[in-house]
Write an enzyme that holds these catalytic residues in place. Structure first.
Site, PDB file in Angstrom:
ATOM      1  N   ARG A  77       0.807  -1.223   0.000  1.00 31.75           N
ATOM      2  CA  ARG A  77       0.000   0.000   0.000  1.00 31.75           C
ATOM      3  C   ARG A  77       0.842   1.277   0.000  1.00 31.75           C
ATOM      4  NH1 ARG A  77      -3.963  -1.251   4.822  1.00 31.75           N
ATOM      5  NH2 ARG A  77      -2.455  -2.896   5.207  1.00 31.75           N
ATOM      6  N   ASN A 117      38.945  26.826  -6.991  1.00 28.09           N
ATOM      7  CA  ASN A 117      39.583  25.605  -6.462  1.00 28.09           C
ATOM      8  C   ASN A 117      39.662  24.480  -7.487  1.00 28.09           C
ATOM      9  OD1 ASN A 117      36.739  25.460  -6.343  1.00 28.09           O
ATOM     10  ND2 ASN A 117      36.826  23.865  -4.785  1.00 28.09           N
TER      11      ASN A 117
END
Ligand code: UD1
Ligand code: MG
Length: 506
Positions: A19, A410
């Site tokens: 369900r 970076n």
């Protein structure tokens, strides 16, 4: 009440949970910061059982892997028991017991210990997330104090549809359980239901299960049949009835999961408020059950605290913040922030509109301000990154001021590199650090500097090209524009003249 230490807790988790309409097994769905089975195992482990067993079948490997991944937080490695093709809660428990017998070494590591010397065996479900150790302990304590063969946890429900009903004799003693599908109309009017949580005498349980058949409306081996069998064999069968229905409620679909999640959150917030946290708006505050808060913390509206997040004394978090696995120091403020895997120091300030990614460590009294993103960056005490920038793979010393719009470049497209900035550094607006690069203590940078080379301590790094003003460029190249008109007016006001330049702006 004496501390309860049963021989084993068997958590049933073999069902399909269709369900939920999900590719994810039902019991792996999260609620309040843990999977459903995680809550069930956490409540079970609180009893300090000798063995913790989980019975699995549906999506077996996924479920078993998840359960075993919880071993560290549980402090014990659960025994995984596989249920075979025989359906029903009775067969599930039987498989659990068989796995247990195989696991428990006998005296002197000899042959396996017979299950009848085990003592108390507790059975719970993997999809009942609000059940607490305290209620389980109460069940076990009653069971042992009364020397029962079976003690079942029951609840009185307004709508008992679907549940097994508790059958009681005229003297009130528990006679058995009848499943909804097998019940008569009269039995269906009983509103005391079986929670599916029990405390059993282990030896009796094994013996009784051997007698359980699949002769019923669902063709399953019902665990509930054990009650009648135990009674017929002269055992005492009793019930503990809880008035806290939430603790025995299972989540079968996403509507029930949401309702249980909201109730769990309400209970979590109540617990924190009672322990000294101010929560201004519980309706918009969501705190995982795994989060820890010190007294005298304040949580402002629309704040989500998740995972291993910890907030220290006198800190204020929110509004509009989501912290995942983040530590907030004493007296820090965190405003309109999204943070994950970050450490925010004592009396530091973060936000508004700040994104802290994993590996961000902000020192005591530091600041990360508006529209900043940080990742894998350690920032020393008293250093400030106040406005508009990105700091990644960086180390910034103490009492350094990073100017507006600074960026650590970076990533070279292939690899990530580190930027190391010292103490008491002052960087000007729009400085770009092309990593790997190091800036020494006390250094400065000029506005717009592109720092490609290391900067020695105390140096001023400038990369600006000299500025050239091309006089009259606007009136020549943008004649008739508002800018040209404004420039002409300014010139008249200053009494200056303009001679058109044939090569202006070249
Ligand atoms: C069961 C009880 C019922 C009780 C209800 C409470 C039985 C026969 N009935 O009903 O009296 O009121 O729980 O919710 O015990 N499971 C397995 N293997 C199986 C079947 C189930 O591990 O073969 C697990 C499920 O994953 C679940 C739990 O057992 O966690 C209960 O299963 P479920 O089918 O929901 O129980 P009910 O038949 O509703
Ligand atoms: Mg069923």
């Amino acid at each position: 009440m004496a501390p309860a230490t049963p021989a084993a807790v068997i958590v049933l988790a073999a069902g399909a949970g269709t369900r939920m309409k999900s590719k994810t097994p039902k019991i792996l769905h999260p609620i309040g910061g843990r999977s459903m089975i995680g809550h069930a195992l956490t409540a079970a482990v609180g009893l300090n059982p000798r063995e913790l067993v989980a019975v699995v079948r549906h999506q077996r490997d996924l479920v078993a892997d998840h359960i075993l991944s919880l071993a560290e937080v549980l402090g014990t490695v659960p025994v995984i028991a596989d249920q075979d093709e025989v359906p029903g809660t009775g067969r599930a428990v039987q498989c659990g017991l068989e796995a247990l017998v195989a696991t428990e070494p006998g005296p002197d590591a000899g042959p396996a210990e017979p299950v009848d010397s085990f003592g108390t065996v507790v059975v719970t479900y993997g999809d009942v997330p609000l059940l607490t150790t305290e209620l389980l302990a109460e069940l076990v304590a009653t069971h042992e104090a009364e020397s029962n063969a079976v003690t079942v946890l029951t609840a009185l429900l307004e709508d008992p549809t679907g549940y097994g009903r508790i059958l009681r004799d005229t003297d009130g003693s528990v006679a058995g359980i009848v499943e909804h599908k097998d019940a008569t109309a009269e039995q269906r009017s009983i509103n005391e239901v079986n929670s599916g949580i029990y405390s059993f005498d282990g030896g009796m349980l094994a013996t009784a299960l051997a007698e359980v058949t699949t002769d019923n409306a669902q063709g399953e081996m019902y665990l509930t049949d054990v009650l009648q069998i135990a009674r017929a064999a002269g055992g005492r069968v009793a019930a503990v009835t809880t008035t806290d229905q939430w603790q025995v409620e299972g989540a079968n679909d996403r509507v029930q999961l949401q309702a249980l999640g909201a109730e769990m959150n309400r209970r979590t917030l109540d617990r924190h408020m009672r322990a000294g946290t101010s929560i201004q708006d519980p309706a918009t505050t969501w705190i995982d059950s795994t989060v820890t808060l010190e007294p005298d913390t304040t949580i402002l509206p629309n704040t989500h605290l998740q995972g291993t997040t910890h907030v220290s004394e006198d800190a204020v978090v929110g509004p509009d913040s989501t912290l995942v696995d983040t530590t907030v120091g004493i007296g820090a403020t965190v405003t309109r922030t999204q943070a994950s895997g970050a450490v925010i120091g004592d009396r530091a300030a973060v936000g508004p509109f700040t994104y802290l990614r994993p590996g961000t460590v902000l020192g005591e009294q530091g600041k990360i301000g508006a529209f900043y993103e940080t990742k894998n960056t350690v920032i020393g005490r008293g250093s400030k990154l106040s406005h508009l920038g990105y700091a990644g793979d960086a180390e910034i010393g103490e009492y350094t001021n990073i100017g507006c719009g600074n960026i650590t470049a970076n990533y070279d497209g292939v690899n990530k590199h580190r930027t190391v900035i010292g103490n008491h550094v002052r960087t000007s607006s729009n400085t770009v650090f092309i990593a790997p690069v190091t800036v020494g203590d006390g250094a400065y940078t000029g506005a717009g500097a592109v720092v490609r080379k290391d900067v020695p301590a105390g140096a001023l790094a400038l990369t600006v090209a000299p500025q050239r003003n091309s006089e009259g460029w606007v009136e020549d190249r943008r004649p008739g524009s508002p800018a040209a008109d404004a420039a002409a007016q300014a010139r008249v006001g200053h009494g200056t003249s303009h001679t058109p330049q044939p090569d202006a702006g070249a």
